[in-house]
Scaffold this active site. Structure first.
Site, PDB file in Angstrom:
ATOM      1  N   CYS A   2       0.875  -1.171   0.000  1.00 34.66           N
ATOM      2  CA  CYS A   2       0.000   0.000   0.000  1.00 34.66           C
ATOM      3  C   CYS A   2       0.910   1.216   0.000  1.00 34.66           C
ATOM      4  O   CYS A   2       2.128   1.074   0.065  1.00 34.66           O
ATOM      5  CB  CYS A   2      -0.853   0.048   1.263  1.00 34.66           C
ATOM      6  N   ARG A  27       1.219   1.592  -6.003  1.00 30.84           N
ATOM      7  CA  ARG A  27       1.368   0.621  -4.916  1.00 30.84           C
ATOM      8  C   ARG A  27       0.022  -0.029  -4.548  1.00 30.84           C
ATOM      9  O   ARG A  27      -0.022  -0.902  -3.688  1.00 30.84           O
ATOM     10  CB  ARG A  27       1.957   1.289  -3.669  1.00 30.84           C
ATOM     11  N   TRP A  75      -3.735  -1.534  -1.173  1.00 27.00           N
ATOM     12  CA  TRP A  75      -3.706  -2.785  -1.941  1.00 27.00           C
ATOM     13  C   TRP A  75      -4.179  -3.830  -0.949  1.00 27.00           C
ATOM     14  O   TRP A  75      -3.456  -4.204  -0.039  1.00 27.00           O
ATOM     15  CB  TRP A  75      -2.282  -3.073  -2.409  1.00 27.00           C
ATOM     16  N   ASN A  99       1.132   0.218   5.846  1.00 26.83           N
ATOM     17  CA  ASN A  99       1.541  -0.541   4.662  1.00 26.83           C
ATOM     18  C   ASN A  99       2.290  -1.767   5.156  1.00 26.83           C
ATOM     19  O   ASN A  99       3.294  -1.622   5.862  1.00 26.83           O
ATOM     20  CB  ASN A  99       2.461   0.333   3.791  1.00 26.83           C
ATOM     21  N   GLY A 100       1.800  -2.959   4.810  1.00 24.81           N
ATOM     22  CA  GLY A 100       2.475  -4.188   5.256  1.00 24.81           C
ATOM     23  C   GLY A 100       1.458  -5.199   5.718  1.00 24.81           C
ATOM     24  O   GLY A 100       0.262  -5.071   5.443  1.00 24.81           O
ATOM     25  N   GLU A 479       8.842 -20.817 -18.823  1.00 28.21           N
ATOM     26  CA  GLU A 479       8.654 -19.428 -18.409  1.00 28.21           C
ATOM     27  C   GLU A 479       9.806 -18.554 -18.918  1.00 28.21           C
ATOM     28  O   GLU A 479       9.590 -17.433 -19.374  1.00 28.21           O
ATOM     29  CB  GLU A 479       8.524 -19.370 -16.874  1.00 28.21           C
ATOM     30  N   LYS A 483       9.260 -15.358 -21.361  1.00 34.19           N
ATOM     31  CA  LYS A 483       9.728 -14.031 -20.940  1.00 34.19           C
ATOM     32  C   LYS A 483      10.561 -13.394 -22.033  1.00 34.19           C
ATOM     33  O   LYS A 483      10.396 -12.237 -22.377  1.00 34.19           O
ATOM     34  CB  LYS A 483      10.553 -14.202 -19.658  1.00 34.19           C
ATOM     35  N   GLU A 486       8.393 -12.517 -25.298  1.00 33.33           N
ATOM     36  CA  GLU A 486       7.377 -11.473 -25.213  1.00 33.33           C
ATOM     37  C   GLU A 486       7.975 -10.077 -25.133  1.00 33.33           C
ATOM     38  O   GLU A 486       7.355  -9.120 -25.579  1.00 33.33           O
ATOM     39  CB  GLU A 486       6.391 -11.719 -24.056  1.00 33.33           C
ATOM     40  N   HIS A 502      14.226 -36.028 -31.236  1.00 35.32           N
ATOM     41  CA  HIS A 502      13.079 -36.578 -31.962  1.00 35.32           C
ATOM     42  C   HIS A 502      12.554 -35.599 -33.002  1.00 35.32           C
ATOM     43  O   HIS A 502      11.403 -35.696 -33.419  1.00 35.32           O
ATOM     44  CB  HIS A 502      11.993 -37.000 -30.969  1.00 35.32           C
ATOM     45  N   LYS A 601      -1.813  -6.135 -19.999  1.00 37.31           N
ATOM     46  CA  LYS A 601      -1.536  -6.731 -18.685  1.00 37.31           C
ATOM     47  C   LYS A 601      -2.648  -7.683 -18.262  1.00 37.31           C
ATOM     48  O   LYS A 601      -2.402  -8.725 -17.699  1.00 37.31           O
ATOM     49  CB  LYS A 601      -1.351  -5.609 -17.652  1.00 37.31           C
TER      50      LYS A 601
HETATM   51  O1  M6R Z   1      -3.568 -12.217 -14.869  1.00 34.39           O
HETATM   52  P1  M6R Z   1      -3.216 -13.622 -15.260  1.00 34.39           P
HETATM   53  O2  M6R Z   1      -2.151 -14.207 -14.399  1.00 34.39           O
HETATM   54  O3  M6R Z   1      -4.415 -14.513 -15.342  1.00 34.39           O
HETATM   55  O4  M6R Z   1      -2.628 -13.498 -16.716  1.00 34.39           O
HETATM   56  C1  M6R Z   1      -2.305 -14.636 -17.455  1.00 34.39           C
HETATM   57  C2  M6R Z   1      -1.340 -14.302 -18.553  1.00 34.39           C
HETATM   58  O5  M6R Z   1      -1.902 -13.396 -19.458  1.00 34.39           O
HETATM   59  C3  M6R Z   1      -0.048 -13.720 -17.988  1.00 34.39           C
HETATM   60  O6  M6R Z   1       0.509 -14.602 -17.059  1.00 34.39           O
HETATM   61  C4  M6R Z   1       0.979 -13.440 -19.091  1.00 34.39           C
HETATM   62  O7  M6R Z   1       1.350 -14.632 -19.715  1.00 34.39           O
HETATM   63  C5  M6R Z   1       2.181 -12.739 -18.503  1.00 34.39           C
HETATM   64  N1  M6R Z   1       1.898 -11.349 -18.295  1.00 34.39           N
HETATM   65  C6  M6R Z   1       3.398 -12.870 -19.339  1.00 34.39           C
HETATM   66  O8  M6R Z   1       4.497 -12.316 -18.717  1.00 34.39           O
END
Ligand code: M6R
Length: 606
Positions: A2, A27, A75, A99-100, A479, A483, A486, A502, A601
């Site tokens: 927060c 935050r 938050w 905050n915490g 992952e 990363k 993207e 294979h 996002k």
């Molecule tokens: O909000 P969510 O965790 O459900 O989102 C799922 C994906 O869109 C999300 O994890 C996305 O793959 C990442 N932002 C990639 O870094």
């Protein structure tokens, strides 16, 4: 996470508090509130929603007048976003913003209820306000010290005592706090951007230092009452970079926030050395029941689920299916009322994940969500929810949200395995102890960023690359690959190392770098054999392995060594160099790191 602020001076405090809070909305923005000394009395105004909603409310109802006050942007962690759970908390004598997370708030609440206190909100913060009231002896400093001795967890606190108008008290532990120093006015804040409009001079407050603020004086004391002299710092950031805490991008800042995010997610779920998910309604008895477990999510969250599958199957010996939500919902899955469906989502709003939740409910399965955003749709509609406490994640590329999701996967696995008699209490304690140590290990791992930057310089000109690994390393490399692609727009795939021969190995040439994730002791030799196969075909090989790994130097071109922990914890540690590699590759390519093209996002459409 927060944001808290405080102002004491000669100007209209409401305007300053609102301006300062606006700089801390990154935050959290579930609710906002202020408390102001208005003609000697503490007047509190607060509301669910964003700061703009608070501004509107003040215009419609009453705008306190005064030159001293505290403020909060929330938050939510304990208690849904609502008017009543908004900060400040307290009464007409003592008012608090926080905050915490107060980890032992239940114990304190029980004690205070026995003493006759009545609680209004579901927050952990209200216990601090009431405990201050309980101990108050006319001396704010002594009262605060008594409370600090009782509370456990993390806090940045701003406190007003009605008996001391035109003064603000503040203290912190494991949550940030600064004191802004102006001409005839002083400030407190969770972060520097909040004060930059008014002053560039500030003190950094350290653990359990107690601040007493009036318009002309800042007194900082330790808990014994000794005065602490501090160096006055001068912020040389512009306001935008200050919001990023001085980091160039939110992604880099969020990578660095992982130790704190992990601590605040794990610690409230550990009681007497054992996993403790009862606060989320998850009991040992209930975990004995399920036939099958489905973990369903999208993107990064699904990758956290992949790690979860390996952990649960290996340690708790329960059958786990992991699936991508957009596939699962349309494949007519065989789910029954005896199954547990786990949905993982940072935002809690992802359309496909939400649809799977509803599908699982139609089949009368028990639904458990692991969500970062309090009060989001998925959290509200699930039978059970475990919140991750990563705080807001601004960068589109998920980093801290992923590692906190992993931390919940560990807690759930240990509790499940113990409930089903697959591990003894002693083993469960040992696993939990190792989990609790992870945030400190991650702090050390953050130091390897230079090596990762160098590695990125070797990848930046590639058109395509491969990530390979086995077992948990394979789950993690999915992952790492996502990363990188993207945010750097370099094509990459993650492959189970043993599967390469294979088909996919035909792609390997000197133009196809390979990142080998090789942290699992029992699979290390096998992975090294696969590494040699790609090296023999000309690939530039970058390997990430434990610091004590024994390998043939000729098999690899560059190695990043990380601390050697128990195999099962290596994904959470290894995630950090993979995040750095993606980050620096994106920076070197000049991409828009925090807002990669074509992405959002929160994906609220199918
Ligand atoms: O909000 P969510 O965790 O459900 O989102 C799922 C994906 O869109 C999300 O994890 C996305 O793959 C990442 N932002 C990639 O870094």
């Amino acid at each position: 996470m927060c944001g808290i602020v405080g102002y004491v001076g000669k100007k209209d405090s409401v305007e300053i508090l609102l301006n300062s809070l606006a700089k801390l909305e990154y935050r959290g923005y579930d609710s906002a509130g202020i408390a102001v000394f208005d003609e000697g009395k503490i007047v509190v105004e607060k509301t669910k929603g964003r700061l703009a909603d608070l501004g509107e409310k003040l215009e419609k109802t009453y705008r306190p007048k005064g030159t001293c006050g505290i403020g909060h942007t929330r938050w939510a962690t304990h208690g849904e976003p609502s008017d009543i759970n908004s900060h400040p908390h307290g009464n007409e004598k003592i008012t608090v913003v926080h905050n915490g997370i107060i980890e032992n708030y239940n114990k304190i609440k029980t004690f205070l209820v026995e003493k006759g206190y009545v609680f209004e909100s579901e927050t952990d913060t209200e216990t601090v306000a009431k405990l201050l009231d309980y101990y108050y002896n006319g001396n704010p400093f002594e009262t605060i010290v008594k409370v600090l001795k009782e509370i456990e967890g993390s806090y940045g606190l701003g406190i007003m005592f009605a008996d001391f108008p035109e003064k603000i008290f503040a203290v912190r532990k494991d949550s940030p706090l600064i004191v802004g120093v102006g001409e005839g006015e002083n400030f407190i804040a969770s972060d520097v951007p909040a004060i930059l409009k008014y002053t560039r001079n500030y003190y950094l407050i350290e653990q359990n230092e107690i601040v007493t603020l009036s318009k002309d004086e800042v007194v900082i004391q330790d808990i014994h009452g000794d005065i602490i002299k501090k160096e006055l710092k001068v912020a040389d950031w512009d306001e935008e970079s200050a919001e990023k805490g001085g980091f160039e991008h939110f992604m880099l800042k969020e990578i660095h926030e992982q130790p704190t995010a992990l601590k605040t997610t794990i610690m409230p779920r550990v009681l007497n050395g054992m996993p403790f998910l009862e606060e989320c309604g998850i009991t040992t008895d209930m975990l004995k029941l399920y036939n099958k477990i489905f973990i369903v999510a999208c993107g990064t969250a699904m990758h956290a689920g992949m790690v979860g599958k390996y952990l649960i199957e290996r340690i708790a010996r329960v059958d786990v299916t992991v699936d991508i939500a957009s596939e699962f919902r349309y494949r007519n899955p065989i789910i029954s009322s005896k199954d547990l469906v786990i949905l993982i989502s940072q935002s809690g709003e992802t359309a496909d994940t939400k649809a799977v939740l509803r599908l699982a409910k139609e089949h009368r399965a028990t639904t458990l969500s692991i969500v970062n955003v309090k009060g989001s749709s998925i959290a509200r509609e699930s039978d059970f929810v475990i919140y991750t406490h990563a705080g807001p994640e601004i960068s589109v590329a998920s980093t801290k949200a992923y590692t906190v999701q992993l931390s919940i996967m560990y807690l759930l696995t240990f509790q499940l395995a113990y409930a089903r008699g697959k591990i003894t209490e002693e083993e469960c304690r040992e696993y939990t102890r190792k989990l609790v140590e992870l945030p400190d290990i991650i702090t050390d791992v953050l130091e390897i960023k230079d090596k990762c930057q160098y590695a990125a310089s070797k990848l930046v000109n590639a058109d395509s690359l491969l990530y390979i690994g086995r077992g948990l390393d394979y789950a993690l490399s999915m992952e790492g690959s996502l990363k990188l692609k993207e945010i750097s727009y370099i094509h990459s795939e993650s492959y189970a190392a043993g599967e390469l021969k294979h088909g996919t190995i035909s792609l390997v040439t000197e133009h196809m770098p390979v990142i080998a994730v090789a942290t699992q002791d029992d699979l290390f030799e096998k992975t090294i054999s696969n590494v040699k196969e790609v090296k023999a075909r000309g690939a530039y090989v970058l390997m990430i392995c434990k610091e004590n790994a024994d390998y043939d130097n000729d098999a690899v071109d560059f190695v990043i060594k990380i601390p050697a922990a128990d195999n099962i914890f290596m994904p959470i540690i290894t995630a950090v160099p993979l995040q750095f590699i993606a980050y620096y590759t994106s920076v070197l390519k000049g991409c828009d790191v925090d807002k990669p093209r074509n992405l959002a996002k929160s994906v609220t459409v199918e």
